[in-house]
Design a protein around this motif. Structure first.
Motif, short mmCIF file in Angstrom:
data_model
loop_
_atom_site.label_atom_id
_atom_site.label_comp_id
_atom_site.label_asym_id
_atom_site.label_seq_id
_atom_site.Cartn_x
_atom_site.Cartn_y
_atom_site.Cartn_z
N GLN A 150 0.84 -1.20 0.00
CA GLN A 150 0.00 0.00 0.00
C GLN A 150 0.87 1.25 0.00
O GLN A 150 0.64 2.20 -0.76
CB GLN A 150 -0.93 0.00 1.21
N LEU A 151 1.89 1.26 0.86
CA LEU A 151 2.79 2.41 0.93
C LEU A 151 3.53 2.60 -0.39
O LEU A 151 3.68 3.73 -0.88
CB LEU A 151 3.79 2.22 2.06
N ALA A 152 3.97 1.49 -1.00
CA ALA A 152 4.70 1.59 -2.26
C ALA A 152 3.81 2.17 -3.37
O ALA A 152 4.26 3.01 -4.16
CB ALA A 152 5.22 0.21 -2.67
N PHE A 153 2.57 1.73 -3.42
CA PHE A 153 1.64 2.28 -4.42
C PHE A 153 1.38 3.76 -4.16
O PHE A 153 1.36 4.58 -5.09
CB PHE A 153 0.33 1.50 -4.42
N ARG A 154 1.19 4.13 -2.90
CA ARG A 154 0.94 5.53 -2.58
C ARG A 154 2.14 6.40 -2.95
O ARG A 154 1.98 7.53 -3.43
CB ARG A 154 0.63 5.68 -1.09
N THR A 155 3.33 5.88 -2.71
CA THR A 155 4.54 6.62 -3.04
C THR A 155 4.62 6.90 -4.53
O THR A 155 5.13 7.95 -4.95
CB THR A 155 5.79 5.84 -2.58
N GLN A 156 4.09 5.99 -5.33
CA GLN A 156 4.08 6.17 -6.78
C GLN A 156 2.86 6.96 -7.26
O GLN A 156 2.65 7.13 -8.47
CB GLN A 156 4.13 4.82 -7.49
N GLY A 157 2.02 7.40 -6.31
CA GLY A 157 0.86 8.20 -6.67
C GLY A 157 -0.35 7.39 -7.10
O GLY A 157 -1.30 7.93 -7.68
N SER A 158 -0.36 6.09 -6.80
CA SER A 158 -1.46 5.21 -7.16
C SER A 158 -2.37 4.97 -5.96
O SER A 158 -1.89 4.80 -4.84
CB SER A 158 -0.91 3.87 -7.68
N VAL A 159 -3.68 4.95 -6.18
CA VAL A 159 -4.64 4.72 -5.11
C VAL A 159 -4.59 3.27 -4.68
O VAL A 159 -4.61 2.36 -5.51
CB VAL A 159 -6.06 5.08 -5.57
N ALA A 160 -4.50 3.04 -3.37
CA ALA A 160 -4.46 1.68 -2.84
C ALA A 160 -5.26 1.61 -1.55
O ALA A 160 -4.81 1.02 -0.57
CB ALA A 160 -3.03 1.23 -2.62
N ASP A 161 -6.44 2.22 -1.53
CA ASP A 161 -7.27 2.24 -0.32
C ASP A 161 -8.11 0.98 -0.17
O ASP A 161 -8.65 0.72 0.90
CB ASP A 161 -8.18 3.47 -0.33
N HIS A 162 -8.27 0.22 -1.25
CA HIS A 162 -9.04 -1.04 -1.20
C HIS A 162 -8.19 -2.10 -1.89
O HIS A 162 -8.17 -2.22 -3.11
CB HIS A 162 -10.40 -0.87 -1.90
N LEU A 163 -7.51 -2.88 -1.08
CA LEU A 163 -6.46 -3.75 -1.60
C LEU A 163 -6.59 -5.14 -0.98
O LEU A 163 -6.74 -5.27 0.24
CB LEU A 163 -5.10 -3.12 -1.27
N LEU A 164 -6.53 -6.15 -1.81
CA LEU A 164 -6.53 -7.55 -1.36
C LEU A 164 -5.18 -8.16 -1.66
O LEU A 164 -4.70 -8.10 -2.80
CB LEU A 164 -7.64 -8.32 -2.09
N TYR A 165 -4.54 -8.72 -0.63
CA TYR A 165 -3.24 -9.35 -0.81
C TYR A 165 -3.38 -10.85 -0.57
O TYR A 165 -3.90 -11.29 0.47
CB TYR A 165 -2.22 -8.77 0.18
N ILE A 166 -2.94 -11.64 -1.54
CA ILE A 166 -3.02 -13.11 -1.46
C ILE A 166 -1.61 -13.68 -1.53
O ILE A 166 -0.83 -13.34 -2.43
CB ILE A 166 -3.85 -13.69 -2.63
N ASN A 167 -1.26 -14.54 -0.58
CA ASN A 167 0.03 -15.20 -0.57
C ASN A 167 -0.20 -16.71 -0.59
O ASN A 167 -0.93 -17.25 0.25
CB ASN A 167 0.83 -14.81 0.67
N VAL A 168 0.41 -17.38 -1.57
CA VAL A 168 0.20 -18.81 -1.73
C VAL A 168 1.54 -19.52 -1.73
O VAL A 168 2.41 -19.24 -2.56
CB VAL A 168 -0.55 -19.13 -3.05
N GLY A 169 1.70 -20.41 -0.79
CA GLY A 169 2.93 -21.19 -0.70
C GLY A 169 2.62 -22.50 -0.01
O GLY A 169 1.82 -23.31 -0.49
N VAL A 170 3.23 -22.73 1.14
CA VAL A 170 2.92 -23.92 1.93
C VAL A 170 1.47 -23.87 2.40
O VAL A 170 0.79 -24.87 2.49
CB VAL A 170 3.88 -24.03 3.13
N GLY A 171 0.99 -22.66 2.67
CA GLY A 171 -0.41 -22.45 3.01
C GLY A 171 -0.95 -21.30 2.19
O GLY A 171 -0.27 -20.72 1.34
#
Length: 398
Positions: A198-219
């Motif tokens: 979210q911070l990285a997107f904001r730093t680039q001037g992109s809106v990231a107020d509604h964000l879903l993060y998915i991580n897939v690995g062992v679980g």
């Protein structure tokens, strides 16, 4: 105002400027219910304390040009740590969360909590020497770890699939503080990654107020930012996404999973187990056609076969991505994010995986194509957790 109120105001000012840079007193007055003179005194104190610097002048609106403020990147430094099942990451960050140094290592069977803490102590000392800073300049250590966790107590409770023994019910923040002498804070890794991205997107001037993060690995893990804020319940349940039921009535493939749960069709242990079952039935599945004991099958072997374009292994990965896309669509339909970030060992292992997840999710997204979300693998990618963990510390600056 009392000291507590003053401290809280300074934290709000610092964090607001940190996310935007080059902010005038007028901009801050719209944020805070303070008089111009009171705000001026607070800003002057923060400059004297070296929390802020005067970074220049803004355009005039008819009178004197306004002074612009920025955070002092060198006020202090922050350590951000990721603890996952496969690997760990340690980064040294300045106050603007620029990574000054990063290192990554495998979490193998030797990496018990005490060996781990000894290693990070040595690494922090090495980073300090390399960058000619003292440990006193490090204001805190942020840790993003695989759950389940007790965030308030700083404990890793009962994680599955760690290679090393001893990670159950570990008060990791206390152990680190006792060994290294620096205050530590713990949160789950997926939440940290969402905050970092979210911070990285904001730093680039992109809106990231509604964000879903998915991580897939062992679980399977997920995090959600809604209205600009991280969504967290009373308990740490970052792995709950994997227990979403998508095929009711199917027998569980993995111990501890609900029958028909998404994790039975998507995770790395499931892919490995599917190959093992075929080999136990006498199937020859590997490209070199050499006999393999099912005990020799691991994820590294699957990746090698995938790169050799083994059709059976390729189909397994594609099937996994399709099921994941269905699960992601369910979350999209509930939370309606404007960005979906896909990360983790499984997604990064196969170049078409993320694309297939997105394509499948779009098929099952309600009111598509009128409503569309942006799929991405993020800006920070494999450094997202460590960066977000460092952000935890900066957000609690006092």
């Amino acid at each position: 105002m009392d000291n507590k109120s003053l401290s809280e105001i300074k934290i709000r000012i610092f964090n607001y400027i940190a996310e935007r840079s080059d902010i005038s007193k007028f901009d801050l007055q719209r944020l805070l219910s303070l008089s111009s003179s009171s705000l001026g005194r607070v800003l002057q104190e923060m400059v004297e304390e070296q929390l802020l610097i005067q970074s220049g002048y803004g355009p005039s609106s008819g009178g004197r040009k306004p002074i612009l403020y920025n955070i002092n990147a060198h006020y202090g430094y922050i350590i951000g740590i990721e603890i996952s099942r496969f690997y760990a990451v340690l980064g040294l960050f300045d106050m603007k969360l620029n990574a000054k140094a990063l290192t990554r290592w495998r979490m193998d069977s030797t990496m018990n909590p005490y060996t781990f803490i000894e290693y990070i102590d040595q690494t922090i000392s090495s980073f300090c020497n390399d960058h000619q800073i003292t440990k006193e300049k490090i204001i805190g250590i942020g840790i993003g770890a695989v759950g389940p966790l007790d965030r308030n107590q700083g404990m890793i409770i009962n994680p599955k699939y760690y290679s090393a023994e001893g990670w159950n019910n570990i008060a990791i923040t206390t152990l680190i503080e006792d060994k290294i002498g620096i205050k530590a804070v713990l949160d789950n890794g997926t939440d940290c990654a969402a905050l970092g991205e979210q911070l990285a997107f904001r730093t680039q001037g992109s809106v990231a107020d509604h964000l879903l993060y998915i991580n897939v690995g062992v679980g399977l893990r997920s995090a959600m930012i809604s209205g600009g804020h991280l969504v967290q319940g009373i308990y740490d349940r970052e792995g709950a996404f994997g227990q979403m039921i998508i095929k009711a009535g199917d027998a569980p493939v993995l111990n501890g999973c609900n029958p028909g749960a998404l994790e039975n069709y998507v995770s790395i242990p499931v892919l490995v187990e599917q190959v093992k079952k075929k080999i136990r039935l006498g199937r020859t599945l590997l490209s070199n056609q050499s006999p393999v004991n099912d005990k020799d099958v691991d994820f590294d072997l699957l990746i090698r076969e995938l790169r050799l374009e083994n059709p059976f292994i390729t189909e397994l990965f594609q099937q996994s991505a399709t099921y994941l896309g269905i699960g992601v669509a369910n979350l999209i339909n509930i939370f309606q994010p404007n960005k979906v970030i896909l990360g983790g060992s499984l997604i990064n292992s196969y170049k078409e995986y993320a694309q297939l997840v997105a394509q499948t999710a779009e098929l099952y997204t309600y009111n598509f194509p009128s409503y569309q979300t942006q799929f991405t693998q993020g800006i920070l990618m494999e450094d997202a957790v460590a960066t977000g963990a460092a952000l935890l510390v900066r957000n609690r600056l006092s």
